[in-house]
Design a protein around this motif. Sequence first.
Motif, PDB file in Angstrom:
ATOM      1  N   ARG A  49      47.184  27.205  34.422  1.00  0.00           N
ATOM      2  CA  ARG A  49      48.201  28.167  33.992  1.00  0.00           C
ATOM      3  C   ARG A  49      47.688  29.598  34.166  1.00  0.00           C
ATOM      4  NH1 ARG A  49      46.422  30.252  29.330  1.00  0.00           N
ATOM      5  NH2 ARG A  49      45.070  28.978  28.043  1.00  0.00           N
ATOM      6  N   ASP A  50      48.598  30.527  34.196  1.00  0.00           N
ATOM      7  CA  ASP A  50      48.250  31.942  34.271  1.00  0.00           C
ATOM      8  C   ASP A  50      47.379  32.311  33.075  1.00  0.00           C
ATOM      9  OD1 ASP A  50      50.052  31.810  36.337  1.00  0.00           O
ATOM     10  OD2 ASP A  50      51.461  33.265  35.515  1.00  0.00           O
ATOM     11  N   LEU A  81      42.829  34.435  35.657  1.00  0.00           N
ATOM     12  CA  LEU A  81      41.982  35.202  34.740  1.00  0.00           C
ATOM     13  C   LEU A  81      42.839  35.820  33.642  1.00  0.00           C
ATOM     14  CD1 LEU A  81      39.410  37.245  36.856  1.00  0.00           C
ATOM     15  CD2 LEU A  81      38.918  35.464  35.179  1.00  0.00           C
ATOM     16  N   GLU A  82      42.359  35.743  32.421  1.00  0.00           N
ATOM     17  CA  GLU A  82      43.035  36.421  31.318  1.00  0.00           C
ATOM     18  C   GLU A  82      42.703  37.912  31.396  1.00  0.00           C
ATOM     19  OE1 GLU A  82      39.807  36.033  27.690  1.00  0.00           O
ATOM     20  OE2 GLU A  82      41.400  34.551  27.830  1.00  0.00           O
ATOM     21  N   PRO A  83      43.509  38.775  30.773  1.00  0.00           N
ATOM     22  CA  PRO A  83      43.154  40.192  30.712  1.00  0.00           C
ATOM     23  C   PRO A  83      41.758  40.348  30.086  1.00  0.00           C
ATOM     24  CG  PRO A  83      45.413  39.881  30.015  1.00  0.00           C
ATOM     25  CD  PRO A  83      44.802  38.501  30.144  1.00  0.00           C
ATOM     26  N   VAL A 155      34.487  40.717  40.085  1.00  0.00           N
ATOM     27  CA  VAL A 155      35.840  41.263  40.006  1.00  0.00           C
ATOM     28  C   VAL A 155      36.406  40.965  38.630  1.00  0.00           C
ATOM     29  CG1 VAL A 155      36.257  41.038  42.496  1.00  0.00           C
ATOM     30  CG2 VAL A 155      36.926  39.177  40.968  1.00  0.00           C
ATOM     31  N   GLY A 156      37.408  41.745  38.236  1.00  0.00           N
ATOM     32  CA  GLY A 156      37.982  41.481  36.928  1.00  0.00           C
ATOM     33  C   GLY A 156      39.313  42.150  36.701  1.00  0.00           C
ATOM     34  N   ARG A 157      39.909  41.722  35.607  1.00  0.00           N
ATOM     35  CA  ARG A 157      41.163  42.301  35.130  1.00  0.00           C
ATOM     36  C   ARG A 157      40.842  43.092  33.872  1.00  0.00           C
ATOM     37  NH1 ARG A 157      45.705  38.161  34.098  1.00  0.00           N
ATOM     38  NH2 ARG A 157      46.695  40.123  33.593  1.00  0.00           N
TER      39      ARG A 157
END
Length: 166
Positions: A49-50, A81-83, A155-157
């Motif tokens: 899932r998102d 990836l979660e925020p 990388v990231g959110r």
Amino acid sequence: MLDDQLQSDVPPVGLDFSRQALRLAARDETNPMRQAGLVQGSATALPFRDGAFNLVLCGHLVKHLDDTDLLGLMLEIRRVLEPGGLALIWEFGPTGNPRLDAWNARVISRGVRHPRLRSGATLKRIARDAGFPFVRDADLRPFLLPPIPRASILVGRPPEGFQGAV
């Protein structure tokens, strides 16, 4: 091993395209991932899932993907990836010497039809194309055996509501 160090609330998940590799992993009594979820799936259509993960580790997959599928992988990693989540991606990289790169590609080509050696700069560009606002070199050391450079990125959110520069 990483889960033991991080002591996460949720067990890790291992993903592979090959059902045979997953069966071998599940039978290996020394494999700590036996206790985790082992999931069959594609890198370009992750079966999660998102926002399902706060950490994604992706090693030695990039050489299998053409540019379109690599962009698809980056988009999928961003999606799951979660925020505030991060992903570390690493792979064999090019040396800049065409003859040595051809040799290295031959060395790592077992099970890979056309290995693609990409630089960290290329991985960062594709990650930015996928919409990652946070993209950095991970600066992982070269491999010792075989002595092949490593391309690695982090990388990231950003967390929800983050208003600063990343």
